[in-house]
Design an enzyme around this catalytic site. Structure first.
Site, PDB file in Angstrom:
ATOM      1  N   HIS A 227       0.864  -1.183   0.000  1.00 24.65           N
ATOM      2  CA  HIS A 227       0.000   0.000   0.000  1.00 24.65           C
ATOM      3  C   HIS A 227       0.900   1.233   0.000  1.00 24.65           C
ATOM      4  CE1 HIS A 227      -2.795   3.010   1.645  1.00 24.65           C
ATOM      5  NE2 HIS A 227      -3.787   2.197   1.350  1.00 24.65           N
TER       6      HIS A 227
ATOM      7  N   CYS B 241      -4.723   2.472  -3.778  1.00 20.67           N
ATOM      8  CA  CYS B 241      -3.487   2.996  -3.181  1.00 20.67           C
ATOM      9  C   CYS B 241      -2.336   2.001  -3.355  1.00 20.67           C
ATOM     10  CB  CYS B 241      -3.679   3.318  -1.697  1.00 20.67           C
ATOM     11  SG  CYS B 241      -4.877   4.632  -1.396  1.00 20.67           S
TER      12      CYS B 241
ATOM     13  N   LYS C 163     -10.775  -0.260  10.285  1.00 19.82           N
ATOM     14  CA  LYS C 163     -10.861  -1.492   9.510  1.00 19.82           C
ATOM     15  C   LYS C 163     -11.214  -2.695  10.375  1.00 19.82           C
ATOM     16  CE  LYS C 163      -7.470   0.125   6.094  1.00 19.82           C
ATOM     17  NZ  LYS C 163      -8.381   0.354   4.955  1.00 19.82           N
TER      18      LYS C 163
ATOM     19  N   GLN D 130      -4.563  -4.837   7.192  1.00 16.55           N
ATOM     20  CA  GLN D 130      -5.487  -5.839   6.661  1.00 16.55           C
ATOM     21  C   GLN D 130      -5.397  -7.182   7.378  1.00 16.55           C
ATOM     22  OE1 GLN D 130      -7.770  -5.084   4.550  1.00 16.55           O
ATOM     23  NE2 GLN D 130      -7.047  -3.076   3.889  1.00 16.55           N
TER      24      GLN D 130
ATOM     25  N   ASP E 289       2.967  -3.675   8.052  1.00 15.57           N
ATOM     26  CA  ASP E 289       1.678  -3.022   7.854  1.00 15.57           C
ATOM     27  C   ASP E 289       0.605  -4.058   8.159  1.00 15.57           C
ATOM     28  OD1 ASP E 289      -0.698  -2.006   6.897  1.00 15.57           O
ATOM     29  OD2 ASP E 289       0.054  -1.489   4.907  1.00 15.57           O
TER      30      ASP E 289
END
Length: 407
Positions: A121, A361, A224, A201, A198
């Protein structure tokens, strides 16, 4: 897990859009919120709205207790060793920028290497581009396999003794690829590099233990994972955070201020300047309570079932190309021959179906895929196979519509 009962706890799902029942398939962008999270935020504003760590009055004490209780919930949720390692931020993007600017810029120099890959991302790519430009470090990419994964042999070849930072998404927001973070951490650490993960997700969908993963830094976003917008978390190993300088300075992060110099508070507060997002942290704590009650293993199993079902159903649609590996998280990214993803999303919206369309993104990944944009349907604990059936029916209508338009 009783999905029907869970769906009833999300008020926004009980509505019609354009005359059709809402089918929400955009949770990778932002998840919907259960009643318990909405009520926790409302209760803060209705009953004990006050600043934290400042006043000694009753409301201030209750707000501080709620804010710090949320920090402890996060600590347990991701398996951190101490609340000193849990920094509240505005979200994953802010967290990753903190690491890039406070840790990366201070430690990298010309000839050092930052290792990433093309599926990142932008939030875990652009900060490292900027660090490389500012320090003279080199940005290196782990090559991807044709199915959107990478093998560990390529990781070993890309990471060298000059590598200082490896930055990687735990789960790709486009392909659904679940990356082997623990194995990458082992390789990075053998070369003296730190691993920045990251987790935007992964934290909402998988059971995460940052210590078991070997992550040196781990970033996530509340919105999220059933929580409110504007709140996120940066986890960092205590020894690393103690070495880092604050990115923001001002009120509440200080220990002592003189005319010409100042000293900082201890962790984690030295990284939390100004009035924090108090209601957001409390809402995130309520979201974690909800996820724990359902169970992350149950959520992952449910989403895995949905993803496999979607792959089977959508692969039967002629002219539809699906991107990414078979083993994936709960999302499917695709294109229909001759139809722009934005047009796909627009037609689906007329059927009450919400999906994502664009470059997500992740423009370097779009370039690697050989497309300008894609459509993405992403699932969460409140989705059902009926939602996927509705998506498939909507895509067939989309094909028919554009087939007639261009005949």
């Amino acid at each position: 897990m009783n999905i029907k009962n869970i769906r009833e706890l999300f008020p926004i799902l009980n509505q019609q859009v354009n005359g059709h029942p809402l089918v929400y398939l955009d949770s990778a962008a932002t998840s919907q919120k259960p009643v318990s999270v909405i009520e926790a935020i409302s209760q803060y504003y209705r009953e004990y709205n006050s600043n934290v760590h400042r006043g000694v009055h009753t409301l201030g004490t209750k707000a501080t207790d709620g804010y710090e209780a949320a920090r402890e919930k996060v600590r347990r949720f991701i398996g951190a060793a101490s609340t000193e390692e849990i920094i509240f931020t505005r979200g994953t993007t802010t967290s990753l920028n903190f690491v890039a600017y406070s840790y990366g810029r201070a430690r990298l120099e010309e000839g050092d290497e930052i290792v990433i890959n093309a599926m990142e991302h932008h939030a875990n790519l652009i900060p490292w581009q900027q660090v490389a430009k500012a320090t003279g470090a080199t940005l290196k990419y782990i090559p991807l396999q044709p199915n959107g994964t990478f093998n560990l042999d390529d990781v070993k070849k890309t990471i060298t003794e000059r590598t200082k930072i490896v930055a990687m998404a735990h789960v790709s927001n486009v392909l659904g690829t679940i990356n082997p973070i623990k194995e990458v951490a082992d390789i990075a650490h053998r070369h003296g590099a730190v691993l920045v993960v990251d987790g935007a997700q992964s934290a909402p969908h998988l059971a995460v233990n940052v210590q078991e993963l070997g992550a040196d830094f781990f970033a996530l976003s509340g919105h999220k994972m059933l929580g409110p917008t504007g709140i996120g978390v940066l986890y960092g190993k205590k020894a690393l955070l103690e070495e880092m300088e604050p990115v923001e300075t001002g009120g509440e992060m200080i220990d002592y201020v003189d005319y010409y110099d100042s000293t900082w508070k201890e962790l984690p507060w030295k990284f939390e300047a100004g009035t924090p997002v108090i209601a957001g942290a409390i809402g995130l704590g309520a979201a974690i309570d909800f996820l724990n009650e359902v169970g992350l293993d149950n959520i992952h199993a449910h989403e895995e079932e949905l993803a496999n079902y979607a792959l089977d159903v959508l692969s039967e649609i002629e002219g539809l190309e699906i991107y990414g590996p078979k083993e994936r998280a709960g999302l499917v990214t695709f294109n229909i021959d001759g139809v722009h993803p934005h047009d796909v999303a627009t037609v689906l919206d007329t059927e009450g179906i919400a999906i994502r369309a664009g470059h997500h993104c992740a423009q370097p990944l779009m370039k690697w895929l050989g497309v300008n944009a894609t459509a993405r349907a992403s699932f969460y604990l409140y989705n059902t196979k009926e939602d996927i059936d509705a998506l498939a029916a909507g895509l067939k209508k989309t094909k028919e519509y554009f087939g007639h338009v261009f005949e």
